[in-house]
Design a protein around this motif. Sequence first.
Motif, PDB file in Angstrom:
ATOM      1  N   THR A 128       0.834  -1.198   0.000  1.00 34.26           N
ATOM      2  CA  THR A 128       0.000   0.000   0.000  1.00 34.26           C
ATOM      3  C   THR A 128       0.875   1.258   0.000  1.00 34.26           C
ATOM      4  O   THR A 128       2.102   1.194   0.145  1.00 34.26           O
ATOM      5  CB  THR A 128      -0.914   0.032   1.230  1.00 34.26           C
ATOM      6  OG1 THR A 128      -0.102   0.223   2.403  1.00 34.26           O
ATOM      7  CG2 THR A 128      -1.694  -1.269   1.358  1.00 34.26           C
ATOM      8  N   TRP A 129       0.210   2.403  -0.107  1.00 34.67           N
ATOM      9  CA  TRP A 129       0.928   3.676  -0.064  1.00 34.67           C
ATOM     10  C   TRP A 129       1.632   3.865   1.276  1.00 34.67           C
ATOM     11  O   TRP A 129       2.752   4.387   1.326  1.00 34.67           O
ATOM     12  CB  TRP A 129      -0.043   4.834  -0.322  1.00 34.67           C
ATOM     13  CG  TRP A 129      -0.503   4.887  -1.744  1.00 34.67           C
ATOM     14  CD1 TRP A 129      -1.675   4.395  -2.251  1.00 34.67           C
ATOM     15  CD2 TRP A 129       0.218   5.442  -2.859  1.00 34.67           C
ATOM     16  NE1 TRP A 129      -1.731   4.608  -3.617  1.00 34.67           N
ATOM     17  CE2 TRP A 129      -0.588   5.258  -4.004  1.00 34.67           C
ATOM     18  CE3 TRP A 129       1.442   6.075  -2.994  1.00 34.67           C
ATOM     19  CZ2 TRP A 129      -0.191   5.689  -5.273  1.00 34.67           C
ATOM     20  CZ3 TRP A 129       1.845   6.508  -4.247  1.00 34.67           C
ATOM     21  CH2 TRP A 129       1.034   6.315  -5.373  1.00 34.67           C
ATOM     22  N   ASP A 130       1.023   3.427   2.356  1.00 35.68           N
ATOM     23  CA  ASP A 130       1.641   3.573   3.671  1.00 35.68           C
ATOM     24  C   ASP A 130       2.900   2.721   3.808  1.00 35.68           C
ATOM     25  O   ASP A 130       3.784   3.049   4.613  1.00 35.68           O
ATOM     26  CB  ASP A 130       0.643   3.199   4.767  1.00 35.68           C
ATOM     27  CG  ASP A 130      -0.413   4.272   4.969  1.00 35.68           C
ATOM     28  OD1 ASP A 130      -0.110   5.457   4.727  1.00 35.68           O
ATOM     29  OD2 ASP A 130      -1.550   3.930   5.347  1.00 35.68           O
ATOM     30  N   ASP A 131       3.010   1.656   3.020  1.00 33.46           N
ATOM     31  CA  ASP A 131       4.194   0.806   3.092  1.00 33.46           C
ATOM     32  C   ASP A 131       5.447   1.518   2.570  1.00 33.46           C
ATOM     33  O   ASP A 131       6.565   1.074   2.836  1.00 33.46           O
ATOM     34  CB  ASP A 131       3.975  -0.493   2.297  1.00 33.46           C
ATOM     35  CG  ASP A 131       2.953  -1.393   2.970  1.00 33.46           C
ATOM     36  OD1 ASP A 131       2.782  -1.281   4.195  1.00 33.46           O
ATOM     37  OD2 ASP A 131       2.324  -2.201   2.263  1.00 33.46           O
ATOM     38  N   LEU A 141       6.472   4.120   3.711  1.00 36.34           N
ATOM     39  CA  LEU A 141       7.047   4.812   4.874  1.00 36.34           C
ATOM     40  C   LEU A 141       7.703   3.846   5.862  1.00 36.34           C
ATOM     41  O   LEU A 141       8.217   4.291   6.890  1.00 36.34           O
ATOM     42  CB  LEU A 141       5.950   5.596   5.604  1.00 36.34           C
ATOM     43  CG  LEU A 141       5.170   6.635   4.781  1.00 36.34           C
ATOM     44  CD1 LEU A 141       4.056   7.241   5.629  1.00 36.34           C
ATOM     45  CD2 LEU A 141       6.093   7.721   4.243  1.00 36.34           C
ATOM     46  N   THR A 142       7.688   2.561   5.575  1.00 44.30           N
ATOM     47  CA  THR A 142       8.116   1.575   6.580  1.00 44.30           C
ATOM     48  C   THR A 142       9.612   1.314   6.610  1.00 44.30           C
ATOM     49  O   THR A 142      10.117   0.761   7.590  1.00 44.30           O
ATOM     50  CB  THR A 142       7.382   0.246   6.349  1.00 44.30           C
ATOM     51  OG1 THR A 142       7.641  -0.212   5.012  1.00 44.30           O
ATOM     52  CG2 THR A 142       5.883   0.417   6.551  1.00 44.30           C
ATOM     53  N   ARG A 150      -8.025  11.040   1.263  1.00 40.93           N
ATOM     54  CA  ARG A 150      -7.522  11.075   2.635  1.00 40.93           C
ATOM     55  C   ARG A 150      -7.836  12.357   3.399  1.00 40.93           C
ATOM     56  O   ARG A 150      -7.659  12.409   4.614  1.00 40.93           O
ATOM     57  CB  ARG A 150      -6.014  10.855   2.633  1.00 40.93           C
ATOM     58  CG  ARG A 150      -5.591   9.477   2.142  1.00 40.93           C
ATOM     59  CD  ARG A 150      -4.231   9.131   2.692  1.00 40.93           C
ATOM     60  NE  ARG A 150      -3.811   7.797   2.330  1.00 40.93           N
ATOM     61  CZ  ARG A 150      -2.802   7.149   2.907  1.00 40.93           C
ATOM     62  NH1 ARG A 150      -2.128   7.728   3.884  1.00 40.93           N
ATOM     63  NH2 ARG A 150      -2.481   5.933   2.531  1.00 40.93           N
ATOM     64  N   ASP A 183      -4.504  14.720   6.603  1.00 38.39           N
ATOM     65  CA  ASP A 183      -3.819  13.428   6.545  1.00 38.39           C
ATOM     66  C   ASP A 183      -2.889  13.372   5.335  1.00 38.39           C
ATOM     67  O   ASP A 183      -1.795  12.807   5.406  1.00 38.39           O
ATOM     68  CB  ASP A 183      -4.829  12.288   6.490  1.00 38.39           C
ATOM     69  CG  ASP A 183      -4.162  10.928   6.634  1.00 38.39           C
ATOM     70  OD1 ASP A 183      -3.324  10.778   7.544  1.00 38.39           O
ATOM     71  OD2 ASP A 183      -4.456  10.024   5.826  1.00 38.39           O
ATOM     72  N   TYR A 197       1.135  12.675   5.452  1.00 44.41           N
ATOM     73  CA  TYR A 197       1.717  11.580   4.670  1.00 44.41           C
ATOM     74  C   TYR A 197       2.804  12.096   3.718  1.00 44.41           C
ATOM     75  O   TYR A 197       3.913  11.563   3.670  1.00 44.41           O
ATOM     76  CB  TYR A 197       0.631  10.856   3.872  1.00 44.41           C
ATOM     77  CG  TYR A 197       1.190   9.774   2.972  1.00 44.41           C
ATOM     78  CD1 TYR A 197       1.443   8.503   3.465  1.00 44.41           C
ATOM     79  CD2 TYR A 197       1.490  10.040   1.639  1.00 44.41           C
ATOM     80  CE1 TYR A 197       1.982   7.506   2.645  1.00 44.41           C
ATOM     81  CE2 TYR A 197       2.019   9.063   0.816  1.00 44.41           C
ATOM     82  CZ  TYR A 197       2.265   7.798   1.328  1.00 44.41           C
ATOM     83  OH  TYR A 197       2.817   6.830   0.512  1.00 44.41           O
ATOM     84  N   SER A 204       5.953  13.107   5.437  1.00 46.82           N
ATOM     85  CA  SER A 204       6.735  11.942   5.855  1.00 46.82           C
ATOM     86  C   SER A 204       7.423  11.300   4.659  1.00 46.82           C
ATOM     87  O   SER A 204       8.581  10.874   4.739  1.00 46.82           O
ATOM     88  CB  SER A 204       5.824  10.912   6.534  1.00 46.82           C
ATOM     89  OG  SER A 204       5.233  11.451   7.700  1.00 46.82           O
TER      90      SER A 204
END
Length: 347
Positions: free
Chosen positions: A158-161, A163-164, A192, A196, A200, A203
Amino acid sequence: MKKFVPFIVLSLFVILLLSLCGPILTKRQQEEAQRAYEAERHLVVFSDLPQDVNDGLAQLFYEQKHLRVQIYSKSDGDIRQALKTDSGVKPDILIASEDNLREQKKNGILQPYASPVTDKVLPSMKDPEQLWNGLWYNPMVFIVSQSYYERRGMQILTWDDLLTDPEMVLAFPDLASMDMAGEFLCSFVEMRGIEDSERYLRSLQGHVASYSKSMSANVRRVASGEADMGVADAAVARQYRHDGAPIYILYPRDGTSYWLTGVAVTNWCEDGELTNAFIDWLYSSNANAVLWQKHIFLSDALPPAKAEVDAKGQEIALFPVKKQYSDQGRRDLQAWWIKSVRFGKEK
């Protein structure tokens, strides 16, 4: 010998006259042939596709259907300008961006078009009043280098991945420099919300070595190993992949934005039979073959028999957005991104 002089002079004069008249006659014949060609039954199409693609579409359509279309290659801006003026050639059909087609709907120059073929186009990719229909779309995707895919490819979903991994280097588009990048920004904010999205994107900026003003630059950086991952449009990524670049293409599981190209019939069009034949033909594999031959790898707005999948075998998911922003609204949001995110001058 002297008695032949007049004959020789006359012969030379005739030869000279023919040499001068020949090109004139040839040009006149060509002009007459062109006038006859233009007078033949045909449609006038304004298209924002590249010239070689438009020529290929017109030629193949004529070969297969024995019907003619005259396609003028114009940018989105040129199409807008040509439709505003009273002079000049007017199109029967438009092949243009969704943004442009929405504008022409507001301007009142489109007439409804529907057929059993366009009825199958995804509802999100056509006008509810059937004033335009999507043809092809170009989604934003992840591009992963070969080495990074071997290390962490299975963890990128996902898009949040994105940032991991604190060490990951990302090739990311300048969201204020391209229409497609602006489309992504608007869609992301619609999904979003502004707060948010700001968190994102701020970050994400820690992973971005530099923002690129071209999608192809992002793919090249990933292919060369300069970046671990990149974000770019699928058409460019597929072209590089087709040419053997060592990259993997992944579709974000939580959805992505897309740039849509569609077709519409204008109020100047009076040949419904020819219009029906050409528009429905544009949805065929024959038309797609012209794009592929020119290394343009778009996705079909008409759902294919076999779904497209990424390197992991996953089908593409699209953001369920309404795209109700204006040109000015998109520019305002791009200006916000520059000030609030890229240079961080506003909170």
